[in-house]
Design a protein around this motif. Structure first.
Motif, mmCIF file in Angstrom:
data_model
loop_
_atom_site.group_PDB
_atom_site.id
_atom_site.type_symbol
_atom_site.label_atom_id
_atom_site.label_comp_id
_atom_site.label_asym_id
_atom_site.label_seq_id
_atom_site.Cartn_x
_atom_site.Cartn_y
_atom_site.Cartn_z
ATOM 1 N N HIS A 46 11.629 1.329 6.809
ATOM 2 C CA HIS A 46 12.593 1.460 7.907
ATOM 3 C C HIS A 46 13.709 0.436 7.786
ATOM 4 O O HIS A 46 14.864 0.709 8.166
ATOM 5 C CB HIS A 46 11.871 1.291 9.254
ATOM 6 C CG HIS A 46 12.784 1.356 10.442
ATOM 7 N ND1 HIS A 46 13.324 2.538 10.914
ATOM 8 C CD2 HIS A 46 13.258 0.371 11.259
ATOM 9 C CE1 HIS A 46 14.096 2.277 11.961
ATOM 10 N NE2 HIS A 46 14.068 0.986 12.192
ATOM 11 N N GLU A 47 13.383 -0.735 7.230
ATOM 12 C CA GLU A 47 14.366 -1.804 7.075
ATOM 13 C C GLU A 47 15.085 -1.753 5.735
ATOM 14 O O GLU A 47 15.796 -2.696 5.379
ATOM 15 C CB GLU A 47 13.688 -3.164 7.256
ATOM 16 C CG GLU A 47 13.203 -3.422 8.675
ATOM 17 C CD GLU A 47 14.336 -3.594 9.674
ATOM 18 O OE1 GLU A 47 15.455 -3.939 9.247
ATOM 19 O OE2 GLU A 47 14.109 -3.388 10.882
ATOM 20 N N GLY A 48 14.902 -0.668 4.972
ATOM 21 C CA GLY A 48 15.700 -0.447 3.779
ATOM 22 C C GLY A 48 15.044 -0.676 2.438
ATOM 23 O O GLY A 48 15.675 -0.482 1.394
ATOM 24 N N ALA A 49 13.783 -1.096 2.414
ATOM 25 C CA ALA A 49 13.115 -1.412 1.153
ATOM 26 C C ALA A 49 12.521 -0.176 0.480
ATOM 27 O O ALA A 49 12.219 0.827 1.134
ATOM 28 C CB ALA A 49 12.012 -2.439 1.392
ATOM 29 N N GLU A 50 12.359 -0.275 -0.819
ATOM 30 C CA GLU A 50 11.496 0.635 -1.569
ATOM 31 C C GLU A 50 10.143 -0.057 -1.680
ATOM 32 O O GLU A 50 10.081 -1.265 -1.936
ATOM 33 C CB GLU A 50 12.051 0.914 -2.953
ATOM 34 C CG GLU A 50 13.365 1.688 -2.964
ATOM 35 C CD GLU A 50 13.834 1.924 -4.385
ATOM 36 O OE1 GLU A 50 13.253 2.782 -5.072
ATOM 37 O OE2 GLU A 50 14.770 1.217 -4.809
ATOM 38 N N VAL A 51 9.069 0.698 -1.520
ATOM 39 C CA VAL A 51 7.751 0.076 -1.408
ATOM 40 C C VAL A 51 6.734 0.753 -2.308
ATOM 41 O O VAL A 51 6.599 1.987 -2.316
ATOM 42 C CB VAL A 51 7.243 0.127 0.049
ATOM 43 C CG1 VAL A 51 5.852 -0.484 0.151
ATOM 44 C CG2 VAL A 51 8.203 -0.615 0.977
ATOM 45 N N ALA A 52 6.007 -0.070 -3.057
ATOM 46 C CA ALA A 52 4.834 0.389 -3.802
ATOM 47 C C ALA A 52 3.599 -0.045 -3.032
ATOM 48 O O ALA A 52 3.517 -1.203 -2.603
ATOM 49 C CB ALA A 52 4.815 -0.213 -5.204
ATOM 50 N N ILE A 53 2.679 0.874 -2.824
ATOM 51 C CA ILE A 53 1.428 0.534 -2.155
ATOM 52 C C ILE A 53 0.272 0.785 -3.105
ATOM 53 O O ILE A 53 0.342 1.640 -3.992
ATOM 54 C CB ILE A 53 1.224 1.330 -0.844
ATOM 55 C CG1 ILE A 53 1.128 2.838 -1.125
ATOM 56 C CG2 ILE A 53 2.342 1.025 0.145
ATOM 57 C CD1 ILE A 53 0.731 3.662 0.087
ATOM 58 N N THR A 54 -0.804 0.034 -2.914
ATOM 59 C CA THR A 54 -2.012 0.253 -3.698
ATOM 60 C C THR A 54 -3.198 0.472 -2.766
ATOM 61 O O THR A 54 -3.171 0.105 -1.593
ATOM 62 C CB THR A 54 -2.340 -0.945 -4.610
ATOM 63 O OG1 THR A 54 -2.801 -2.049 -3.804
ATOM 64 C CG2 THR A 54 -1.145 -1.359 -5.435
ATOM 65 N N GLY A 55 -4.229 1.058 -3.335
ATOM 66 C CA GLY A 55 -5.481 1.264 -2.628
ATOM 67 C C GLY A 55 -6.487 1.836 -3.604
ATOM 68 O O GLY A 55 -6.141 2.197 -4.736
ATOM 69 N N ARG A 56 -7.721 1.931 -3.159
ATOM 70 C CA ARG A 56 -8.771 2.456 -4.031
ATOM 71 C C ARG A 56 -9.131 3.901 -3.727
ATOM 72 O O ARG A 56 -9.837 4.537 -4.497
ATOM 73 C CB ARG A 56 -10.013 1.570 -3.949
ATOM 74 C CG ARG A 56 -9.814 0.196 -4.563
ATOM 75 C CD ARG A 56 -11.077 -0.620 -4.598
ATOM 76 N NE ARG A 56 -11.494 -1.044 -3.271
ATOM 77 C CZ ARG A 56 -12.528 -1.846 -3.046
ATOM 78 N NH1 ARG A 56 -13.252 -2.289 -4.058
ATOM 79 N NH2 ARG A 56 -12.835 -2.208 -1.810
ATOM 80 N N ASP A 57 -8.630 4.413 -2.605
ATOM 81 C CA ASP A 57 -8.973 5.773 -2.192
ATOM 82 C C ASP A 57 -7.762 6.682 -2.365
ATOM 83 O O ASP A 57 -6.758 6.525 -1.666
ATOM 84 C CB ASP A 57 -9.439 5.768 -0.731
ATOM 85 C CG ASP A 57 -9.881 7.140 -0.269
ATOM 86 O OD1 ASP A 57 -11.043 7.488 -0.519
ATOM 87 O OD2 ASP A 57 -9.049 7.858 0.337
ATOM 88 N N GLN A 58 -7.869 7.628 -3.281
ATOM 89 C CA GLN A 58 -6.724 8.477 -3.592
ATOM 90 C C GLN A 58 -6.314 9.343 -2.404
ATOM 91 O O GLN A 58 -5.126 9.584 -2.167
ATOM 92 C CB GLN A 58 -7.047 9.378 -4.787
ATOM 93 C CG GLN A 58 -5.840 10.121 -5.337
ATOM 94 C CD GLN A 58 -4.786 9.180 -5.893
ATOM 95 O OE1 GLN A 58 -5.074 8.315 -6.715
ATOM 96 N NE2 GLN A 58 -3.542 9.331 -5.435
ATOM 97 N N LYS A 59 -7.283 9.797 -1.628
ATOM 98 C CA LYS A 59 -6.987 10.667 -0.493
ATOM 99 C C LYS A 59 -6.108 9.949 0.534
ATOM 100 O O LYS A 59 -5.108 10.505 1.011
ATOM 101 C CB LYS A 59 -8.284 11.142 0.166
ATOM 102 C CG LYS A 59 -8.077 12.129 1.296
ATOM 103 C CD LYS A 59 -9.423 12.600 1.852
ATOM 104 C CE LYS A 59 -9.212 13.576 3.007
ATOM 105 N NZ LYS A 59 -10.527 14.053 3.566
ATOM 106 N N THR A 60 -6.477 8.714 0.881
ATOM 107 C CA THR A 60 -5.670 7.988 1.866
ATOM 108 C C THR A 60 -4.330 7.551 1.274
ATOM 109 O O THR A 60 -3.331 7.473 1.995
ATOM 110 C CB THR A 60 -6.423 6.753 2.408
ATOM 111 O OG1 THR A 60 -6.789 5.896 1.320
ATOM 112 C CG2 THR A 60 -7.663 7.175 3.172
#
Length: 258
Positions: free
Chosen positions: A27-41
């Motif tokens: 919302h504030e203008g950034a591009e974001v990479a997220i990580t997690g261990r659960d592909q569904k979420t």
């Protein structure tokens, strides 16, 4: 927009505080990479976050997975301006009956992997970047049965200060956000029965001076402050976002009515 043109990585960004922060960053203008261990979420998170988000399934405790993660981020983003090391786990380790494997895994996820995530990210980090580590009030409170979790979160505070000393010549700021009791999926995970979870929620609310649990969005706003130029002269702090439970530990309704 506070993060226009910035590129951020949020570990554990597929739910709870991490997801709320990813949404606010975008919302504030950034591009974001997220990580997690659960592909569904992860898939669900990216679908909601939109085109400025990308998700990577990665176990941050695995050195090979970390190397692969940052190789992919480098190819996609080129560089990073913000890291929010948010991924973590809770767990009980009562003295006298704690399982050694559980204890070591909590330390590995919450402390060791945070250090090596930051280390692996360094070649991508621009000068003037911001690193935010997620701690907890449990790192300061003497919460019974939580020795490993408390040690890991107190360790995050000490580690952040050491890393800040090393990275200050590059004008990289390293700070810590320490949430109190926050409404996130972690409250309903594991083997805790719903009734017991409700009881714990009520107990924490009564012990908190502001009389309630916090919202994930409230932590995200604090992380945004530490990530943005609004905190350009803030270095090595631990910012408690906890309704007053650390600063005024006997200010909650539980103690006021005693």
């Amino acid at each position: 927009m506070k993060l226009e043109g910035k590129k951020a990585l949020i570990t554990g960004g597929n739910s709870g505080i991490g997801f709320a922060t990813a949404r606010l960053f975008i919302h504030e203008g950034a591009e974001v990479a997220i990580t997690g261990r659960d592909q569904k979420t992860l898939d669900a998170a990216v679908k909601e976050l939109g085109l400025k988000a990308v998700a990577y399934r990665a176990d941050v405790t695995d050195s090979n997975a970390r190397a692969d993660l940052f190789s992919k981020i480098g190819q996609r983003f080129g560089s990073l301006d913000i890291i929010f090391a948010n991924a973590g786990i809770a767990g009980a380790t009562p003295i006298g009956s704690a399982d050694e494997a559980v204890f070591e895994n909590i330390i590995r996820v919450n402390l060791t992997s945070v250090f090596f995530t930051v280390q692996a990210a360094l070649p991508l980090l621009n000068d003037g970047s911001s690193i935010i580590l997620n701690s907890s009030v449990i790192g300061s409170l003497g919460s019974p049965g939580r020795a490993a979790y408390a040690a890991s979160k107190a360790g995050v505070r000490g580690m952040a200060r050491a890393i800040a000393s090393e990275l200050s010549p590059r004008n990289i700021r390293v700070n810590v956000v320490a949430p109190g009791a926050i409404k996130t999926p972690i409250w309903s995970r594991g083997s805790t029965p719903p009734k017991k979870a409700d009881e714990l929620t009520a107990e924490w609310a009564a012990a908190t001076p502001l009389g309630r649990l916090g919202e994930a969005d409230e932590i995200a706003k604090a992380v945004l402050f530490l990530a943005s130029d609004d905190s350009s002269y803030v270095q090595s702090v631990e910012l408690f976002v906890d309704g007053g439970i650390v600063g005024s530990p006997i200010g909650g309704a539980t103690f006021r009515s005693a």
